[in-house]
Motif scaffolding. Structure first.
Motif, PDB file in Angstrom:
ATOM      1  N   SER A 158       0.847  -1.188   0.000  1.00  0.00           N
ATOM      2  CA  SER A 158       0.000   0.000   0.000  1.00  0.00           C
ATOM      3  C   SER A 158       0.888   1.245   0.000  1.00  0.00           C
ATOM      4  O   SER A 158       2.081   1.158   0.290  1.00  0.00           O
ATOM      5  CB  SER A 158      -0.928  -0.016   1.227  1.00  0.00           C
ATOM      6  OG  SER A 158      -0.403   0.714   2.292  1.00  0.00           O
ATOM      7  N   PRO A 159       0.315   2.396  -0.285  1.00  0.00           N
ATOM      8  CA  PRO A 159       1.111   3.628  -0.257  1.00  0.00           C
ATOM      9  C   PRO A 159       1.389   4.134   1.161  1.00  0.00           C
ATOM     10  O   PRO A 159       2.159   5.069   1.348  1.00  0.00           O
ATOM     11  CB  PRO A 159       0.249   4.625  -1.041  1.00  0.00           C
ATOM     12  CG  PRO A 159      -1.141   4.117  -0.912  1.00  0.00           C
ATOM     13  CD  PRO A 159      -1.030   2.619  -0.806  1.00  0.00           C
ATOM     14  N   THR A 160       0.800   3.493   2.165  1.00  0.00           N
ATOM     15  CA  THR A 160       0.955   3.944   3.539  1.00  0.00           C
ATOM     16  C   THR A 160       2.381   3.717   4.036  1.00  0.00           C
ATOM     17  O   THR A 160       2.934   2.634   3.887  1.00  0.00           O
ATOM     18  CB  THR A 160      -0.026   3.203   4.462  1.00  0.00           C
ATOM     19  OG1 THR A 160      -1.360   3.412   3.992  1.00  0.00           O
ATOM     20  CG2 THR A 160       0.098   3.680   5.904  1.00  0.00           C
ATOM     21  N   SER A 175       6.817   0.242   5.900  1.00  0.00           N
ATOM     22  CA  SER A 175       5.962   0.020   4.734  1.00  0.00           C
ATOM     23  C   SER A 175       4.757  -0.804   5.190  1.00  0.00           C
ATOM     24  O   SER A 175       4.834  -1.530   6.184  1.00  0.00           O
ATOM     25  CB  SER A 175       6.715  -0.761   3.658  1.00  0.00           C
ATOM     26  OG  SER A 175       7.875  -0.073   3.258  1.00  0.00           O
TER      27      SER A 175
END
Length: 136
Positions: A69-71, A82
């Motif tokens: 995910s971009p989180t 990440s």
């Protein structure tokens, strides 16, 4: 995933009262009745003012069910984490797994390991010595 050589890990304790030790047992993470990680080589990280966390080696995480995910989150003691979301058995959830891919030196041994949010997946840890499930 890149492999991680534990023999090169910096064994110095991290700031923030963090300790990392091998867990003598099996740790399994399940989402929607699908095992998404299971290991006999998990690490147990303890940090002041936080619940203990199991870290499973990447080789024992089933990344077929996960997508990055971009989180990205930051811990002043461990570094940048990440995150991965899961899709299994017709269900999905965002950001259920995190990993410090390049952690700070004081916790270098968690590189190449992933942790699971206990409120998003079921985590079972069975101690080899007692054959009992561990509640953290």
């Amino acid at each position: 995933m890149d492999s991680f050589d534990a023999s090169t890990a910096n064994k110095q304790p991290a700031s923030g009262g963090i300790t990392v030790e091998p867990f003598d047992g099996v740790v399994t993470a399940t989402f929607a009745d699908v095992i998404i990680g299971s290991s006999k080589e998990a690490l147990l990280l303890r940090e002041e003012d936080h619940d203990p966390v199991f870290y499973i080696p990447f080789k024992d995480v089933y990344f077929d069910f996960l997508r990055k995910s971009p989180t990205v989150t930051h811990c002043p003691h461990k570094g940048d984490a990440s995150h991965w979301s899961v899709s299994a058995n017709g269900e999905g959830m965002d950001d259920v797994v995190w990993a410090y891919e390049t952690p700070f030196a004081g916790v270098a041994e968690i590189a190449g390991h992933a942790a699971f949010y206990p409120k998003k997946v079921r985590i079972e840890a069975v101690n080899n010595q007692t054959d009992q499930s561990i509640d953290l």
